[in-house]
Scaffold this active site. Structure first.
Site, PDB file in Angstrom:
ATOM      1  N   GLU A  27      36.017  31.593  35.447  1.00 51.73           N
ATOM      2  CA  GLU A  27      36.957  31.068  36.439  1.00 51.73           C
ATOM      3  C   GLU A  27      36.208  30.300  37.524  1.00 51.73           C
ATOM      4  O   GLU A  27      36.621  29.204  37.936  1.00 51.73           O
ATOM      5  CB  GLU A  27      37.738  32.223  37.056  1.00 51.73           C
ATOM      6  CG  GLU A  27      38.721  31.788  38.142  1.00 51.73           C
ATOM      7  CD  GLU A  27      39.286  32.970  38.906  1.00 51.73           C
ATOM      8  OE1 GLU A  27      39.998  32.734  39.897  1.00 51.73           O
ATOM      9  OE2 GLU A  27      39.013  34.126  38.538  1.00 51.73           O
ATOM     10  N   ASP A  73      36.693  26.267  38.043  1.00 51.88           N
ATOM     11  CA  ASP A  73      37.123  25.726  39.333  1.00 51.88           C
ATOM     12  C   ASP A  73      36.260  24.531  39.721  1.00 51.88           C
ATOM     13  O   ASP A  73      36.776  23.485  40.146  1.00 51.88           O
ATOM     14  CB  ASP A  73      37.040  26.826  40.392  1.00 51.88           C
ATOM     15  CG  ASP A  73      37.349  26.311  41.786  1.00 51.88           C
ATOM     16  OD1 ASP A  73      38.445  25.779  42.000  1.00 51.88           O
ATOM     17  OD2 ASP A  73      36.487  26.441  42.677  1.00 51.88           O
ATOM     18  N   ASN A  77      44.290  31.475  37.655  1.00 48.66           N
ATOM     19  CA  ASN A  77      42.956  32.045  37.430  1.00 48.66           C
ATOM     20  C   ASN A  77      42.547  31.929  35.966  1.00 48.66           C
ATOM     21  O   ASN A  77      41.421  31.544  35.642  1.00 48.66           O
ATOM     22  CB  ASN A  77      42.932  33.515  37.851  1.00 48.66           C
ATOM     23  CG  ASN A  77      43.138  33.703  39.341  1.00 48.66           C
ATOM     24  OD1 ASN A  77      43.016  32.763  40.116  1.00 48.66           O
ATOM     25  ND2 ASN A  77      43.463  34.915  39.739  1.00 48.66           N
ATOM     26  N   GLU A 137      41.784  28.275  35.025  1.00 49.42           N
ATOM     27  CA  GLU A 137      40.446  27.850  35.460  1.00 49.42           C
ATOM     28  C   GLU A 137      39.377  28.436  34.543  1.00 49.42           C
ATOM     29  O   GLU A 137      38.391  27.753  34.208  1.00 49.42           O
ATOM     30  CB  GLU A 137      40.211  28.278  36.899  1.00 49.42           C
ATOM     31  CG  GLU A 137      40.982  27.446  37.920  1.00 49.42           C
ATOM     32  CD  GLU A 137      40.715  27.864  39.343  1.00 49.42           C
ATOM     33  OE1 GLU A 137      40.709  27.000  40.232  1.00 49.42           O
ATOM     34  OE2 GLU A 137      40.523  29.074  39.578  1.00 49.42           O
TER      35      GLU A 137
END
Length: 239
Positions: free
Chosen positions: A59, A63, A128, A131
């Site tokens: 994650e 991102d 979440n 990502e």
């Protein structure tokens, strides 16, 4: 006799691989990566060296990669925009609410393995996992193909730059600036308020010139404050 009877039922791993292939648009090279995408930390899984196995590291990576891909897209599509405009537009696109929507549209949540009751999760779990999926695609096939994945699943179907220009990122910021210009007094009262629900939630109340304007509940203080601000924003806008 049907085909399944002849060949036997597909193995769970094969079904998972096909599901992931349908989502990302190509057969994954390293299926273990994508198994991790859907592994919640509540399972407390670790590898041979005692390192945690869950989606959180992917994650983090996803991102950063997603921000770079969107930044590159905006750089090419908005040649007249300065740094501030580009940064603001990127923030609108990679905001949590939008990523949650993408995660939901891809149907990622049902694949999540967790010990936690799924009713306890808020909407952020969808973003979440998305990502983490971006991070896994990046590790699996590199930046170029990950960029193609984001373009196919995010940019082409969902990003309209003209529409995003008018998008409000933070209703609280808009209201606070307006209150200050109008010399109005205001305060946000935020407190725990679970009510009949056992899940911990927070309630926010917005007072303007000592008058209660709006109230809202959410799973954390920040969301409750933003939610009550949004309600107040449209209330003032309609007057």
């Amino acid at each position: 006799m049907g085909l399944i009877s002849l060949l036997g039922k597909p193995k769970p791993n094969h079904l998972f691989k096909q599901t992931i292939t349908d989502i990302i648009g190509y057969p994954p090279k390293n299926l273990v990566l994508f198994e991790r995408v859907f592994t919640h930390r509540s399972l407390e899984k670790v590898d041979e060296d005692g390192r945690k196995i869950n989606y959180e590291r992917l994650e983090f990576l996803g991102d950063a990669v997603l921000g770079t891909i969107i930044g590159n897209y905006l750089f090419s599509q908005m040649p007249r925009a300065d740094e501030g405009d580009l940064t603001q537009m990127r923030s609108k696109i990679v905001r949590r609410e939008f990523l949650n929507h993408i995660g939901k549209s891809l149907g990622l949540y049902p694949l999540l393995k967790s010990k936690v009751d799924k009713d306890r999760y808020g909407d952020d779990i969808h973003g979440n996992i998305f990502e983490a999926l971006v991070g896994a695609v990046f590790v699996d096939v590199g930046f170029s193909k990950c960029q193609s994945f984001v373009k196919t699943k995010v940019i082409d179907p969902y990003i309209d730059l003209a529409a995003f220009e008018d998008k409000v990122i933070s209703y609280k910021s808009v209201l606070v600036n307006w209150f200050q210009r109008q010399k109005m007094t205001y305060r946000f009262d935020v407190f725990e308020d679970s009510g009949a629900n056992k899940t911990l939630v927070f309630k926010a109340k917005l007072f303007v010139n000592n008058n209660l304007v709006a109230s809202a509940r959410a799973l954390n203080k920040k969301k409750a404050t933003e939610k009550v601000s949004k309600r107040a924003y449209f209330k003032f806008a309609s007057q």
